[in-house]
Design an enzyme around this catalytic site. Sequence first.
Site, short mmCIF file in Angstrom:
data_model
loop_
_atom_site.label_atom_id
_atom_site.label_comp_id
_atom_site.label_asym_id
_atom_site.label_seq_id
_atom_site.Cartn_x
_atom_site.Cartn_y
_atom_site.Cartn_z
N SER A 20 0.83 -1.20 0.00
CA SER A 20 0.00 0.00 0.00
C SER A 20 0.87 1.26 0.00
CB SER A 20 -0.95 0.01 1.20
OG SER A 20 -0.24 -0.12 2.41
N HIS A 153 -39.11 21.11 -15.13
CA HIS A 153 -39.14 20.20 -16.30
C HIS A 153 -38.39 20.80 -17.48
CE1 HIS A 153 -42.47 18.17 -14.15
NE2 HIS A 153 -42.86 19.41 -13.88
N SER A 274 -12.61 23.09 -30.39
CA SER A 274 -12.67 21.79 -31.06
C SER A 274 -11.52 21.73 -32.06
CB SER A 274 -14.00 21.67 -31.81
OG SER A 274 -13.89 20.74 -32.86
N LYS A 280 -16.23 26.31 -32.26
CA LYS A 280 -16.66 25.76 -30.97
C LYS A 280 -15.97 26.37 -29.77
CE LYS A 280 -19.16 22.88 -30.21
NZ LYS A 280 -18.97 21.42 -30.29
N GLU A 287 -18.43 19.86 -17.89
CA GLU A 287 -18.63 18.47 -18.28
C GLU A 287 -17.75 17.52 -17.48
OE1 GLU A 287 -19.77 18.67 -22.93
OE2 GLU A 287 -17.89 19.61 -22.38
N TYR A 314 -9.88 -6.34 12.54
CA TYR A 314 -9.16 -5.93 11.34
C TYR A 314 -9.10 -7.07 10.34
CZ TYR A 314 -5.71 -4.13 8.10
OH TYR A 314 -5.10 -3.71 6.95
N LYS A 322 -8.25 3.22 1.41
CA LYS A 322 -7.51 4.47 1.18
C LYS A 322 -7.60 5.02 -0.23
CE LYS A 322 -4.61 3.09 4.78
NZ LYS A 322 -5.36 1.81 4.67
N1 ARG Z 1 -1.36 -1.26 5.14
C1 ARG Z 1 -2.31 -1.71 6.11
C2 ARG Z 1 -3.67 -1.03 5.87
O1 ARG Z 1 -3.68 -0.06 5.20
C3 ARG Z 1 -1.86 -1.38 7.49
C4 ARG Z 1 -2.42 -2.27 8.55
C5 ARG Z 1 -1.93 -3.63 8.35
N2 ARG Z 1 -2.24 -4.49 9.43
C6 ARG Z 1 -2.06 -5.81 9.37
N3 ARG Z 1 -2.37 -6.50 10.39
N4 ARG Z 1 -1.60 -6.39 8.28
O2 ARG Z 1 -4.70 -1.46 6.33
#
Ligand code: ARG
Length: 449
Positions: A20, A153, A274, A280, A287, A314, A322
């Site tokens: 990540s 409308h 254009s 144009k 848009e 988790y 993200k």
């Molecule tokens: N890169 C992970 C995330 O964005 C961080 C947390 C990872 N935790 C784990 N137990 N692998 O979620």
Amino acid sequence: MWKGRFSQATADLLQQYGESISYDWRLYPHDVAGSIAHARAQVNAGILSKSEFSQIENGLREIEKEISEGKFEFSTELEDIHMNIESALTERIGTTGGKLHTARSRNDQVATDTRLYCRSAIDNLLNLLSDFQAALLDQADKHAGTIFPGYTHLQRGQPVTVGHHLLAYVEMLVRDKERLVDTRKRVNVCPLGSGALAGSTINLDREAIAQELGFDGVTTNSMDAISDRDYLAELLFNFALCGAHLSRLSEDLILWSSEEFGFVTLSDAHTTGSSLMPQKKNPDICEITRGKSGRLYGNLVSILTALKGLPLTYNRDLQEDKEPLFDSIDTLTIALKVNTEMVTAMEINTEACQIASSDPMLLATDLADWLVKQGVPFRSAHELVGKAVAEAVATRTPLDQLDLTKLDPAFTSDASSVFSLTKALAARTNPGAPSVANVRAQIARWRQS
Ligand code: ARG
């Protein structure tokens, strides 16, 4: 950092699949701030000396500076921003670096970083929303008295002013701001100290950490704290709805800037040509904004779908939170900036507005209201005016040129007094109605808020 129990190296493809760092590097200032607050709490708990703390703090600040200057080399092998920073710290300061992760997991770390990131993004977007409102207010101010048709409308309905129309968007944007301010309360709670899922046997002062990081308080259930992404779903909804508002304004401006309407001229700087048709001048910003609302909706659906069906606590699926978040923030940030510029530079064509609003049909409702004031029940008044309209259409006579007295005795010669746009608008004085005085009062109110 977790290889103790493994005897094989991680497969290259898993590294590529699971990293990540290519996007979560943006969390770095928050990761550093979180780590410093965490280390300070370790000192207060007596598990880190003051000199070790200084080493950690200085090392982290150095790393932060290198990242901000683009001099830091991120490693995909180290997966994410948390491990990249911790590993670089240990490389620099030796074994003391290995003490930082005491009583902490990446699970509470990433939740903390993401909340801090969201908080700063919210504050930034609130300012951009205010800038955009100010641009709309300036135009509304200039055109508080510019009468043009209001549509339902997409058919001409009744006279309003350009100022009133633009203030409708100011209202939408204030609701967008209120929603962000409200979500911010739920964002600004500190999960650090929740550990992997069950806190820690080493008790750090969570309140002190939260205070140092500017949080309003601490989370109260470790399992919820590390798996809660509700605030992201809320934020992505807020962004999506704000995108809908921008998209609706875009659509209005696309229509207004067409030859058919001609109510607005967008500046050359905010339109494109254009490659084929030399005449144009295209409203691309509008848009693109209309198009980008689609990805804002998509990002909301992504997070909701990722959350559905996750058992506590988790799960790695949560890493998928993200990219939609960052994408929506980036999208909305530039959309607000470019739309603010475009609205500031656009010119309302008062002549075209005047020509469009000179259509007497716009006052058909006012004519019915006039009959009501003479004692005719509204339904009958509606029917009578409907007949007058049919006659006007059939004989190609403007409504205000018909001899209404011939149509029905309820009409006296006084009825024609209805056909004054300024009077019609001035009569609309109820709260929320578009009289020029009302619009000016609203502008003054917005400017003070
Ligand atoms: N890169 C992970 C995330 O964005 C961080 C947390 C990872 N935790 C784990 N137990 N692998 O979620």
